[in-house]
Design a protein around this motif. Structure first.
Motif, short mmCIF file in Angstrom:
data_model
loop_
_atom_site.label_atom_id
_atom_site.label_comp_id
_atom_site.label_asym_id
_atom_site.label_seq_id
_atom_site.Cartn_x
_atom_site.Cartn_y
_atom_site.Cartn_z
N HIS A 121 0.83 -1.21 0.00
CA HIS A 121 0.00 0.00 0.00
C HIS A 121 0.86 1.25 0.00
O HIS A 121 1.72 1.44 0.85
N VAL A 122 0.60 2.11 -0.97
CA VAL A 122 1.21 3.44 -1.01
C VAL A 122 0.12 4.49 -1.19
O VAL A 122 0.05 5.45 -0.43
N GLY A 144 -3.25 6.16 8.11
CA GLY A 144 -3.71 6.05 9.49
C GLY A 144 -4.98 5.26 9.63
O GLY A 144 -5.06 4.34 10.45
N VAL A 145 -5.99 5.59 8.83
CA VAL A 145 -7.27 4.88 8.90
C VAL A 145 -7.08 3.41 8.55
O VAL A 145 -7.66 2.52 9.18
N GLU A 189 5.09 5.28 4.52
CA GLU A 189 4.92 6.53 5.27
C GLU A 189 3.52 6.64 5.87
O GLU A 189 2.82 7.64 5.73
N ASN A 190 3.14 5.61 6.59
CA ASN A 190 1.75 5.50 7.02
C ASN A 190 1.69 4.96 8.44
O ASN A 190 2.20 3.87 8.72
N TYR A 302 7.53 8.09 11.42
CA TYR A 302 6.07 8.09 11.29
C TYR A 302 5.42 7.36 12.46
O TYR A 302 4.27 7.61 12.79
N THR A 303 6.17 6.47 13.07
CA THR A 303 5.66 5.71 14.20
C THR A 303 6.82 5.27 15.07
O THR A 303 7.97 5.65 14.83
#
Length: 672
Positions: A121-122, A144-145, A189-190, A302-303
């Motif tokens: 996923h991007v 995020g979602v 980046e999520n 990012y986390t």
């Protein structure tokens, strides 16, 4: 530099992890890499052949396949198709024609010794076509979602299954079982934390906000046996909590709420939600799909690094002078990083001890005029630090593989000043001309202390300076952080004030003796490199010396690479050397608007061809003039003109003088 690649990619088995590094059956693996973005992942067959050949010649042995899960465009260009069919009813079906191009390209990469990094996923953002309402009210790209929304997670798994279990007809392997696949990234980046900190989670519409509240209340009931226990923990009255707790309607904690026990608990909930997502996706990919390549989650910054360390390896991104905002009103910083070396020590200071470490996106984006410095710095410190992969972002983002101008911020394909030094980058990093440091600084980071910082300061990042170490130590020796449950030292460190900082190997030197006019050098047996502000100084590169004349920026980058690894003549071996000299590079007719605070914008992007400044310089070699020949090269790398080699004032040495009159950035030198 294609001789440095092991072809076909994967011939020595799958990349795996031993002692905190990537290895295969032949030993350590170093990924000297770039990216493809958007429709560039789907070249025609002839373009794929040319692309694989060209990347191999530059010594690129891995390509990250990025942003293929959506149609890619930007404020300057219309979107071009990604991996999915263009269908008004769904965005879940892989397009057979796109998959054929994708498969063929990967087969050509494999044949040339080039691995791939598959991004899952991007950019796909779900919408009404597949039953997801409110797409215009959710964060960009569903960031995020999709860390907690169950249906989105299931569709991520579906996409992973469709891609990774797809059999490439040109290689005969599924991507789950393909040894030329170096790694798989789950989500670019999520992170739930990142979106929470920038306020997007607070603005979620229903049903997504209700789903998050449901999971929050489930978490509370798992961690508190009764409302009395919750009341004591939060120091709030039972009366205020009883009804929402029993009805499972306790509100989520908004970002701007002051620090409190409830906020700390909400951070624990988000931490656990992310942990469930990352480890759940990892287990699905590795166990259910049987994927053999290594897998990462998302990028540091990012986390939490503690969350990402649960997966196979750890990744990070960085950009010096990233354009902001990325829209028609963009502007970009136009300064050189050589005066600060900021991202080199910042990236090194965040590495996690015991885990392979990659930088899968790095760039000094166009039209920053000092972009040539970035990739050599990344490769040199990547090798000094023992990083496992370094990736330029991006080689290309469109279907056009023969552009005549620089058309966007991040592409390297037409950026002469960056491309020209990629052979030096391959020698530095892939061939290992720069030595890995033996001395190391390992800073311990306690989990409880880290979580306290996270919940009080809203900061997910941690580095060696938080444990009291000067960040510039990363320019000298290997640095990392060790994640631990044990007590660990905490304290801010002062920056080093030394005007010259040299690596413990003696090969990398940062000289900032002149304020605002620093330079940086690589001095090894087979690669020499200078980037920075010459200021009329004689640059000592061991047996070679360099003096650069006046340039338009007062700045230049010059590299010398012994292509056959035989040195520069001092050891009496014959050698073939590539000399590259770059300064200002721009499109024809490009117009720059100067803005405050060292920022610029292009009022006119110009057109092709790309124009490169010729750099005046004198290079002194440790051989008599009769034993050295020099030729200016054309754009194809062919000799076009001899450059005179003269006797030097220094006995037994000769000198080569280059300049704008040769109309090239590349020269070939032969020593006998």
């Amino acid at each position: 530099m294609s001789h440095l690649l092991q072809a076909p990619a994967g011939q020595n088995g799958f990349i795996r992890i031993e002692n905190g590094h990537f290895v295969n059956d032949a030993g350590r693996v170093w990924l000297n890499a770039t990216n493809l973005t958007g429709s560039a992942n789907f070249p025609s067959h002839p373009d794929a052949d040319l692309l694989a050949e060209r990347l191999a010649r530059f010594g690129i042995n891995c390509v990250r396949l990025h942003y293929m899960d959506a149609n890619y465009g930007n404020f300057k260009e219309e979107p071009e198709q990604g991996i999915f069919t263009i269908d008004p009813s769904t965005q879940r079906n892989l397009d057979p024609d796109q998959m054929d191009k994708f498969d063929y390209m990967i087969s050509r990469f494999k044949a040339k010794g080039i691995y791939v990094n598959i991004n899952l996923h991007v950019a796909r953002k779900m919408d009404d076509r597949d039953g997801f309402s409110g797409s215009d009210q959710r964060p960009a790209l569903d960031k995020g979602v999709d860390n907690f929304e169950p249906r989105m997670i299931e569709l991520q798994k579906e996409f992973a299954r469709d891609v990774l279990l797809h059999r490439n007809p040109y290689t005969g392997f599924t991507y789950a079982q393909e040894p030329a696949v170096a790694m798989v990234e789950i989500n670019n980046e999520n992170a739930l934390f990142r979106q929470y900190f920038i306020g997007n989670i607070d603005k979620l519409p229903n049903p997504y906000a209700l789903e998050l509240r449901k999971q929050w209340n489930d978490w509370l009931h798992e961690n508190y046996k009764s409302v009395d226990e919750l009341s004591r923990a939060w120091s709030l009255s039972k009366e205020d909590l009883e009804s929402p707790f029993e009805k499972r309607e306790v509100a989520t904690i908004k970002r701007d709420v002051e620090y409190s026990p409830s906020r700390r608990d909400f951070y624990k909930f988000m931490y656990d939600a992310e942990h469930k997502y990352w480890t759940g996706m990892y287990a699905f990919i590795k166990d259910e799909l049987g994927v053999k390549p290594v897998v990462s989650g998302t990028q540091l910054r990012y986390t939490s690094p503690f969350l990402q360390a649960d997966l196979d390896y750890v990744d990070i991104h960085a950009y010096w002078c990233h354009p902001s905002p990325v829209n028609p009103n963009w502007e970009i910083g136009n300064v050189s990083m050589v005066n600060s070396m900021h991202y080199m020590y910042e990236l090194a200071g965040q590495r996690i001890e015991g885990k392979p470490y990659t930088i899968s996106e790095y760039n000094h984006p166009f039209p920053n005029q000092y972009g040539a410095e970035g990739q050599p710095m990344l490769r040199a410190y990547g090798r000094l630090q023992g990083w496992d992969g370094v990736f330029q972002y991006t080689y290309n983002h469109r279907k056009d593989f023969q552009p005549q101008a620089m058309t966007y911020f991040f592409d390297m394909i037409a950026r002469t000043d960056v491309l020209a030094h990629m052979p030096a980058c391959a020698a530095i990093y892939l061939r290992g001309d720069v030595q890995e440091a033996e001395e190391a600084v390992v800073a311990e980071v306690n989990h409880m202390t880290y979580f306290d910082q996270l919940s009080r300061e809203k900061k997910v990042t941690v580095g060696i300076e938080k444990a009291g170490y000067a960040p510039e130590l990363a320019l000298m020796k290997r640095t990392s952080i060790k994640l631990t449950e044990k007590p660990a030292a905490v304290g801010e460190a002062d920056h080093l004030e030394d005007r010259i900082i040299r690596s413990t190997t003696g090969e990398l030197t940062w000289n900032r003796e002149i304020e605002g006019a620093a330079y940086w050098t690589v001095n090894t047996d087979n690669t020499k490199l200078f980037t920075g502000f010459p200021e009329g100084r004689d640059i000592d590169l061991g047996e070679i010396s360099l003096k650069i004349g006046k340039t338009r920026l007062g700045w230049a980058t010059v590299s010398l690479v012994s292509q056959n690894g035989k040195g520069f003549g001092k050891n009496a071996y014959s050698s073939k050397i590539l000399l590259t000299a770059t300064g200002l590079v721009e499109n024809k007719g490009m117009e720059i608007e100067q803005l405050p605070k060292n920022k610029i914008r292009l009022s006119d992007w110009g057109e092709g061809p790309v124009q490169a400044e010729g750099i005046p310089a004198k290079i002194v070699f440790p051989l008599p003039a009769g034993k050295v020949q020099c030729y200016a090269l054309d754009a194809e790398g062919n000799r076009k003109e001899a450059v005179s080699v003269k006797k030097s004032k220094k006995r037994g040495f000769c000198e080569i003088v280059i300049g704008p009159e040769f109309k090239t950035v590349w020269y070939e030198i032969e020593t006998h």
